[in-house]
Design a protein around this motif. Structure first.
Motif, PDB file in Angstrom:
ATOM      1  N   GLN A   1      -1.930   6.138 -33.548  1.00 45.46           N
ATOM      2  CA  GLN A   1      -2.517   5.477 -32.386  1.00 45.46           C
ATOM      3  C   GLN A   1      -2.459   6.408 -31.183  1.00 45.46           C
ATOM      4  O   GLN A   1      -1.494   7.139 -31.000  1.00 45.46           O
ATOM      5  CB  GLN A   1      -1.725   4.199 -32.146  1.00 45.46           C
ATOM      6  N   ASP A   2      -3.495   6.377 -30.345  1.00 43.03           N
ATOM      7  CA  ASP A   2      -3.518   7.120 -29.085  1.00 43.03           C
ATOM      8  C   ASP A   2      -2.508   6.470 -28.140  1.00 43.03           C
ATOM      9  O   ASP A   2      -2.531   5.266 -27.924  1.00 43.03           O
ATOM     10  CB  ASP A   2      -4.926   7.053 -28.493  1.00 43.03           C
ATOM     11  N   VAL A   3      -1.630   7.273 -27.556  1.00 47.65           N
ATOM     12  CA  VAL A   3      -0.560   6.718 -26.724  1.00 47.65           C
ATOM     13  C   VAL A   3      -0.999   6.437 -25.290  1.00 47.65           C
ATOM     14  O   VAL A   3      -0.234   5.879 -24.520  1.00 47.65           O
ATOM     15  CB  VAL A   3       0.693   7.622 -26.720  1.00 47.65           C
ATOM     16  N   SER A   4      -2.232   6.803 -24.916  1.00 48.04           N
ATOM     17  CA  SER A   4      -2.674   6.571 -23.540  1.00 48.04           C
ATOM     18  C   SER A   4      -2.758   5.086 -23.204  1.00 48.04           C
ATOM     19  O   SER A   4      -2.701   4.710 -22.048  1.00 48.04           O
ATOM     20  CB  SER A   4      -4.023   7.240 -23.280  1.00 48.04           C
ATOM     21  N   GLY A   5      -2.864   4.239 -24.212  1.00 45.77           N
ATOM     22  CA  GLY A   5      -2.918   2.801 -23.978  1.00 45.77           C
ATOM     23  C   GLY A   5      -1.554   2.136 -23.879  1.00 45.77           C
ATOM     24  O   GLY A   5      -1.467   0.939 -23.630  1.00 45.77           O
ATOM     25  N   TRP A   6      -0.506   2.889 -24.091  1.00 43.14           N
ATOM     26  CA  TRP A   6       0.845   2.331 -24.027  1.00 43.14           C
ATOM     27  C   TRP A   6       1.237   2.076 -22.575  1.00 43.14           C
ATOM     28  O   TRP A   6       0.790   2.768 -21.663  1.00 43.14           O
ATOM     29  CB  TRP A   6       1.848   3.285 -24.650  1.00 43.14           C
ATOM     30  N   ASN A   7       2.171   1.143 -22.373  1.00 43.42           N
ATOM     31  CA  ASN A   7       2.666   0.914 -21.016  1.00 43.42           C
ATOM     32  C   ASN A   7       3.595   2.070 -20.614  1.00 43.42           C
ATOM     33  O   ASN A   7       4.003   2.888 -21.437  1.00 43.42           O
ATOM     34  CB  ASN A   7       3.365  -0.447 -20.896  1.00 43.42           C
ATOM     35  N   ALA A   8       3.927   2.137 -19.320  1.00 41.34           N
ATOM     36  CA  ALA A   8       4.703   3.257 -18.774  1.00 41.34           C
ATOM     37  C   ALA A   8       6.071   3.391 -19.440  1.00 41.34           C
ATOM     38  O   ALA A   8       6.543   4.501 -19.706  1.00 41.34           O
ATOM     39  CB  ALA A   8       4.866   3.102 -17.272  1.00 41.34           C
ATOM     40  N   GLY A   9       6.727   2.280 -19.747  1.00 36.20           N
ATOM     41  CA  GLY A   9       8.055   2.329 -20.377  1.00 36.20           C
ATOM     42  C   GLY A   9       8.004   2.930 -21.766  1.00 36.20           C
ATOM     43  O   GLY A   9       8.848   3.746 -22.136  1.00 36.20           O
ATOM     44  N   LYS A  10       7.015   2.532 -22.542  1.00 33.69           N
ATOM     45  CA  LYS A  10       6.878   3.052 -23.901  1.00 33.69           C
ATOM     46  C   LYS A  10       6.510   4.539 -23.876  1.00 33.69           C
ATOM     47  O   LYS A  10       6.995   5.325 -24.687  1.00 33.69           O
ATOM     48  CB  LYS A  10       5.815   2.245 -24.657  1.00 33.69           C
TER      49      LYS A  10
ATOM     50  N   GLN B   1      -2.768  12.551 -27.149  1.00 35.93           N
ATOM     51  CA  GLN B   1      -1.508  12.472 -27.877  1.00 35.93           C
ATOM     52  C   GLN B   1      -1.526  11.231 -28.749  1.00 35.93           C
ATOM     53  O   GLN B   1      -1.795  10.134 -28.270  1.00 35.93           O
ATOM     54  CB  GLN B   1      -0.348  12.412 -26.888  1.00 35.93           C
ATOM     55  N   ILE B   2      -1.257  11.433 -30.028  1.00 34.69           N
ATOM     56  CA  ILE B   2      -1.174  10.296 -30.932  1.00 34.69           C
ATOM     57  C   ILE B   2       0.210  10.263 -31.560  1.00 34.69           C
ATOM     58  O   ILE B   2       0.872  11.281 -31.693  1.00 34.69           O
ATOM     59  CB  ILE B   2      -2.266  10.321 -32.027  1.00 34.69           C
ATOM     60  N   SER B   3       0.645   9.070 -31.901  1.00 33.44           N
ATOM     61  CA  SER B   3       1.959   8.898 -32.491  1.00 33.44           C
ATOM     62  C   SER B   3       1.865   7.840 -33.579  1.00 33.44           C
ATOM     63  O   SER B   3       1.005   6.962 -33.537  1.00 33.44           O
ATOM     64  CB  SER B   3       2.959   8.467 -31.415  1.00 33.44           C
ATOM     65  N   ARG B   4       2.743   7.924 -34.529  1.00 37.97           N
ATOM     66  CA  ARG B   4       2.777   6.958 -35.614  1.00 37.97           C
ATOM     67  C   ARG B   4       3.742   5.841 -35.240  1.00 37.97           C
ATOM     68  O   ARG B   4       4.929   6.046 -35.057  1.00 37.97           O
ATOM     69  CB  ARG B   4       3.237   7.637 -36.906  1.00 37.97           C
ATOM     70  N   VAL B   5       3.213   4.653 -35.081  1.00 43.05           N
ATOM     71  CA  VAL B   5       4.012   3.491 -34.741  1.00 43.05           C
ATOM     72  C   VAL B   5       3.712   2.412 -35.773  1.00 43.05           C
ATOM     73  O   VAL B   5       2.560   2.102 -36.032  1.00 43.05           O
ATOM     74  CB  VAL B   5       3.665   2.973 -33.324  1.00 43.05           C
TER      75      VAL B   5
END
Length: 120
Positions: A98-107, A89-93
């Motif tokens: 960016q791949d969202v797997s590297g985001w923290n749990a809250g994000k 899953q990628i999202s525009r930030v």
């Protein structure tokens, strides 16, 4: 995603991945990239392979899809057409993808809670 009756029963039977009995568990080894029936991985010895969701079939033939859905059992992103968990899953930030797997749990939860609109 239209989950099959069998998938719905599995999601109702197990509330979280750790509820899956040991004899029914399958694991994804991220070291040798295999799906194995035991932990540690018998192929490479990886001590902590990821417990695989019972609803995951790991075979998605889709390349790029505009939407995403989430598994009712484990909460992971799934392909909205076939239900495979084997998706990135990628999202525009802030202007870039960016791949969202590297985001923290809250994000990641914030992303799941977003309301999606379709323009008719």
């Amino acid at each position: 995603m239209e989950w099959s009756e069998e998938q719905r029963k599995l999601a109702a039977k197990y509330r979280k991945l750790t509820d899956t009995p040991l004899e029914e568990r399958r694991y994804k080894c991220h070291t040798c990239h295999l799906i194995v029936d035991e932990s540690p991985c018998p192929n490479c010895g990886e001590a902590h392979p990821e417990i695989m969701c019972p609803l995951d079939h790991c075979h998605c033939s889709h390349e790029v899809l505009a939407g995403i859905e989430y598994c009712p059992l484990c909460g992971a992103a799934v392909c909205p057409d076939c239900g495979s968990h084997d998706v990135v899953q990628i999202s525009r930030v802030t202007g870039y993808l960016q791949d969202v797997s590297g985001w923290n749990a809250g994000k990641q939860q914030e992303l799941k809670d977003r309301v999606h609109y379709t323009i008719a």
